[in-house]
Design a protein around this motif. Structure first.
Motif, PDB file in Angstrom:
ATOM      1  N   CYS A 252      -4.913  32.229  15.463  1.00 21.39           N
ATOM      2  CA  CYS A 252      -5.234  32.745  14.250  1.00 21.39           C
ATOM      3  C   CYS A 252      -5.702  31.796  13.242  1.00 21.39           C
ATOM      4  O   CYS A 252      -5.187  30.451  13.417  1.00 21.39           O
ATOM      5  N   CYS A 254      -4.129  31.033  10.610  1.00 22.58           N
ATOM      6  CA  CYS A 254      -2.977  30.698  10.101  1.00 22.58           C
ATOM      7  C   CYS A 254      -2.029  29.887  10.960  1.00 22.58           C
ATOM      8  O   CYS A 254      -1.010  29.165  10.446  1.00 22.58           O
ATOM      9  N   CYS A 259      -1.562  37.281  16.192  1.00 22.77           N
ATOM     10  CA  CYS A 259      -1.431  38.038  15.025  1.00 22.77           C
ATOM     11  C   CYS A 259      -1.918  39.199  14.863  1.00 22.77           C
ATOM     12  O   CYS A 259      -3.141  39.579  15.415  1.00 22.77           O
TER      13      CYS A 259
HETATM   14 ZN   LIG Z   1      -2.191  34.573  11.547  1.00 23.54          ZN
END
Ligand SMILES: [Zn+2]
Length: 390
Positions: A252, A254, A259
């Protein structure tokens, strides 16, 4: 007791707010208030009489067929105090003022788009604020303003950080700008927090002390209320969309792998499972076709429930929640999703045999964003942080 004057005044404010909060939840008698708060009947009478004089509480009319048979109950008077909400989303800026009952007394707003520029939009936001405040007979009864925005926020500085796909709000000192219109109490929060406070105060979560609100839309966000209070962690709690449901899944943005948002956010779901169906471009399309018996769409809804269940079971097991409230576009025709989700969560939850976990759909509409933002101010008021009555 280092400062008895301040302590006495602070206690008086706490007692008044406690009484307003009790009455706000449900009409009660003075005797009920005394039992619930531990205050004496005499103290309750003094505070209640004052709140009635100030137009904040009112006495309900006795039941016509049995006059005098029950103690008179107290209710909010409605127009005694006001709270403004400003919601800035990627498609619209909405402004409203609610009374203490949560009834809108004025609403306004204007459309936005991805190319909107903050410097150009700001005068419109300020005009909408002035217009809304101008409708109040007593502007001094406006207790505070809550502003909600997408993405992470520095709530202390009143500055937006880096909302994805929303250039207009990158690093903007929103509160400093809005204080030029109104220099009273004003706060800014992420819109997931605002939606959570809406469910807590006006929505379907009013009866729960431990719950999560999960927004499933173009992304996935969430807010947590634990022991009756919004849980912030160190400031950014509630990133349910970035908890993993697949340790071997794709990486992801992030940095995590697998996720939830990569699977269960609505555009991601449609990309994964409906790429061969050009007739399905939204959750409303999908849910409508599923309700009409389309087998493929039913299977996709079941798959969405499986993605969400995986994450919800983890959260429910960790925090022993009473309820999960779904909100966002996914609440369009939610019945099929909710049935599947409840079944899958119940099968996997560790406390499944001990107590229920209610999974509900929010009654809030997309256009209720400003009302959700107003709940930021209401919460601050009930916490004694608006400067009221000091
Ligand atoms: Zn994420």
């Amino acid at each position: 007791m280092k400062n008895p004057v301040r302590n006495a005044s602070s206690m008086k404010l706490d007692n008044m707010l406690q009484i307003i909060d009790r009455v706000r939840r449900a009409p009660v008698s003075r005797a009920d208030l005394a039992r619930a708060t531990g205050l004496t009947r005499a103290a309750i009478t003094i505070i209640v009489d004052r709140l009635i004089r100030e137009g904040i509480l009112s006495e309900q009319a006795p039941t016509p067929d049995k006059p005098g048979s029950k103690p008179i109950r107290l209710d909010l008077a409605g127009g005694g105090l006001y709270f403004m909400g400003i919601d800035i989303s990627r498609v619209r800026c909405s402004v409203c003022i609610l009374d203490t009952k949560g009834t809108p007394v004025t609403q306004t707003g204007f459309p936005l788009d991805r190319d909107s520029d903050f410097a150009r939009v700001l005068p419109q936001i300020k005009d909408s604020m002035r217009q809304a405040i101008g409708t109040l007979n007593c502007p001094e009864k406006l207790m505070g303003i809550g502003v909600s925005v997408p993405g992470p926020v520095d709530t202390a500085a009143g500055v937006t950080l880096n909302p994805p796909n929303f250039r207009m709000l990158q690093g903007q000192p929103v509160l400093d700008q809005l204080r030029e219109v109104w220099n009273g109490a004003i706060w800014i929060e992420n819109n997931a927090v605002a939606r959570t406070l809406y469910e807590k105060n006006l929505g379907v979560a009013r009866r729960f002390a431990n719950f999560m609100v999960m927004i499933v839309d173009t992304g996935i966000g969430s807010g947590l209320v634990l022991d009756g209070k919004l849980y912030r962690g160190t400031g950014f709690a509630g990133e349910a969309g970035h908890t993993s449901i697949d340790i071997h899944g794709e990486v992801c943005v992030c940095g995590n792998r697998g996720c939830l948002e990569l699977y269960a956010a609505i555009p991601a779901l449609l990309r994964r499972h409906c790429a061969d169906r050009p007739d399905i471009r939204s959750w409303a399309d999908l849910a409508g076709l599923a309700a009409a018996g389309d087998e493929k769409c039913l299977a996709v809804i079941h798959q969405e429930a499986a993605y969400l269940a995986h994450s919800l079971v983890n959260t429910a097991n960790l925090l022993d929640l009473e309820a999960v409230i779904l909100t966002g576009s996914i609440t369009c025709h939610p019945e099929l999703l909710l049935d599947s989700l409840r079944r899958q969560v119940q099968e996997s939850r560790i406390t499944g045999a001990i107590h229920s976990l209610e999974i509900l759909s929010s009654q809030a509409k997309a256009e209720d964003g400003a009302a959700c933002a107003a709940m930021i101010a209401l919460e601050k008021f009930l916490a004694g942080e608006t400067g009221w009555n000091r």
